[in-house]
Design a protein around this motif. Structure first.
Motif, short mmCIF file in Angstrom:
data_model
loop_
_atom_site.label_atom_id
_atom_site.label_comp_id
_atom_site.label_asym_id
_atom_site.label_seq_id
_atom_site.Cartn_x
_atom_site.Cartn_y
_atom_site.Cartn_z
N ALA A 1 0.83 -1.21 0.00
CA ALA A 1 0.00 0.00 0.00
C ALA A 1 0.87 1.26 0.00
CB ALA A 1 -0.93 -0.01 1.21
N HIS A 2 1.94 1.23 0.79
CA HIS A 2 2.85 2.38 0.84
C HIS A 2 3.49 2.62 -0.52
CE1 HIS A 2 5.72 5.20 2.57
NE2 HIS A 2 6.63 4.62 1.80
N TRP A 3 3.99 1.54 -1.18
CA TRP A 3 4.62 1.68 -2.49
C TRP A 3 3.66 2.30 -3.50
CZ3 TRP A 3 9.28 1.70 -4.46
CH2 TRP A 3 10.33 1.14 -3.72
N PHE A 4 2.44 1.79 -3.56
CA PHE A 4 1.48 2.33 -4.52
C PHE A 4 1.13 3.77 -4.22
CE2 PHE A 4 0.47 -2.00 -6.09
CZ PHE A 4 0.57 -1.71 -7.45
N ALA A 5 1.07 4.13 -2.95
CA ALA A 5 0.73 5.50 -2.57
C ALA A 5 1.87 6.48 -2.86
CB ALA A 5 0.36 5.56 -1.10
N HIS A 6 3.12 5.98 -2.89
CA HIS A 6 4.26 6.88 -3.00
C HIS A 6 5.17 6.64 -4.20
CE1 HIS A 6 3.07 7.05 1.26
NE2 HIS A 6 3.33 8.33 1.10
N THR A 7 4.83 5.71 -5.07
CA THR A 7 5.69 5.37 -6.20
C THR A 7 5.92 6.56 -7.12
OG1 THR A 7 4.90 3.11 -6.10
CG2 THR A 7 6.07 3.73 -8.08
N ASP A 8 4.95 7.44 -7.22
CA ASP A 8 5.10 8.60 -8.10
C ASP A 8 6.19 9.55 -7.64
OD1 ASP A 8 3.16 7.57 -9.74
OD2 ASP A 8 1.54 8.73 -8.83
N TYR B 1 5.54 -7.45 -5.01
CA TYR B 1 4.60 -8.01 -5.97
C TYR B 1 4.93 -7.48 -7.37
CZ TYR B 1 1.67 -9.84 -2.26
OH TYR B 1 1.19 -10.55 -1.19
N SER B 2 4.64 -8.27 -8.38
CA SER B 2 4.95 -7.91 -9.76
C SER B 2 4.27 -6.61 -10.19
CB SER B 2 4.54 -9.04 -10.71
OG SER B 2 5.25 -10.20 -10.42
N ASP B 3 3.05 -6.37 -9.76
CA ASP B 3 2.36 -5.16 -10.18
C ASP B 3 3.01 -3.91 -9.58
OD1 ASP B 3 1.38 -5.82 -7.63
OD2 ASP B 3 -0.68 -5.24 -8.10
N VAL B 4 3.59 -4.03 -8.40
CA VAL B 4 4.31 -2.90 -7.80
C VAL B 4 5.56 -2.61 -8.63
CG1 VAL B 4 5.57 -2.12 -5.74
CG2 VAL B 4 3.43 -3.40 -5.49
N VAL B 5 6.26 -3.66 -9.03
CA VAL B 5 7.46 -3.50 -9.86
C VAL B 5 7.09 -2.84 -11.19
CG1 VAL B 5 9.28 -4.73 -11.10
CG2 VAL B 5 8.65 -5.43 -8.78
N ARG B 6 6.04 -3.33 -11.84
CA ARG B 6 5.62 -2.76 -13.12
C ARG B 6 5.28 -1.27 -12.98
NH1 ARG B 6 3.55 -7.88 -13.52
NH2 ARG B 6 4.31 -9.04 -15.32
N HIS B 7 4.59 -0.93 -11.90
CA HIS B 7 4.24 0.47 -11.68
C HIS B 7 5.49 1.33 -11.51
CE1 HIS B 7 1.73 3.84 -10.66
NE2 HIS B 7 2.35 3.99 -9.50
N GLY B 8 6.47 0.82 -10.76
CA GLY B 8 7.72 1.56 -10.59
C GLY B 8 8.46 1.75 -11.91
#
Length: 126
Positions: free
Chosen positions: A12-19, A47-54
């Motif tokens: 959740a933290h990664w998705f909230a702050h990846t930008d 998770y793979s989707d976190v990596v893809r987003h990054g």
């Protein structure tokens, strides 16, 4: 805290702050160069989707990545499973791989899998 609770909180933290991630020019250039010469992968405890987003945020999502995340293998690093799975997907032997790692667990996993490893924590990225 149970491992899964921690992982979900981190996700959740990664998705909230990846930008907030900013690309490092030298690292981006190295990834692009590597992709011109060999198959490339990201092997992550995330998770793979976190990596893809990054990868999207830093502008590297157009490279032909093979992504292996915690949702693809069990157990995760420092076990060798993720790295060996990535090598199989890439169609290469582990000793033909060069892993760039930033954790002790990742270095242990890649080395034990028979891969060559660069500890990027000892490289000064400008």
């Amino acid at each position: 805290m149970p491992d899964e609770t921690f992982v979900e909180a981190a996700r959740a933290h990664w998705f909230a702050h990846t930008d907030l991630i900013r690309p490092i020019a030298a690292a981006s250039a190295a990834a692009c160069s590597a992709a011109e010469h060999a198959p490339i992968a990201v092997v992550s405890a995330n998770y793979s989707d976190v990596v893809r987003h990054g990868l999207t945020v830093v502008g590297l999502d157009d490279l032909p990545w093979t992504i292996v995340g915690r949702n693809d293998v069990t157990p995760t690093k420092p076990a060798t499973d993720a790295y060996l799975h990535a090598a199989r997907l890439l169609g290469v032997f582990p000793d033909q791989c060069l892993a760039h790692e930033d954790t002790d667990e990742g270095i242990t996993a890649a080395t034990t899998a028979g891969m060559n490893v660069i500890d990027i924590r000892h490289h000064h990225w400008h």
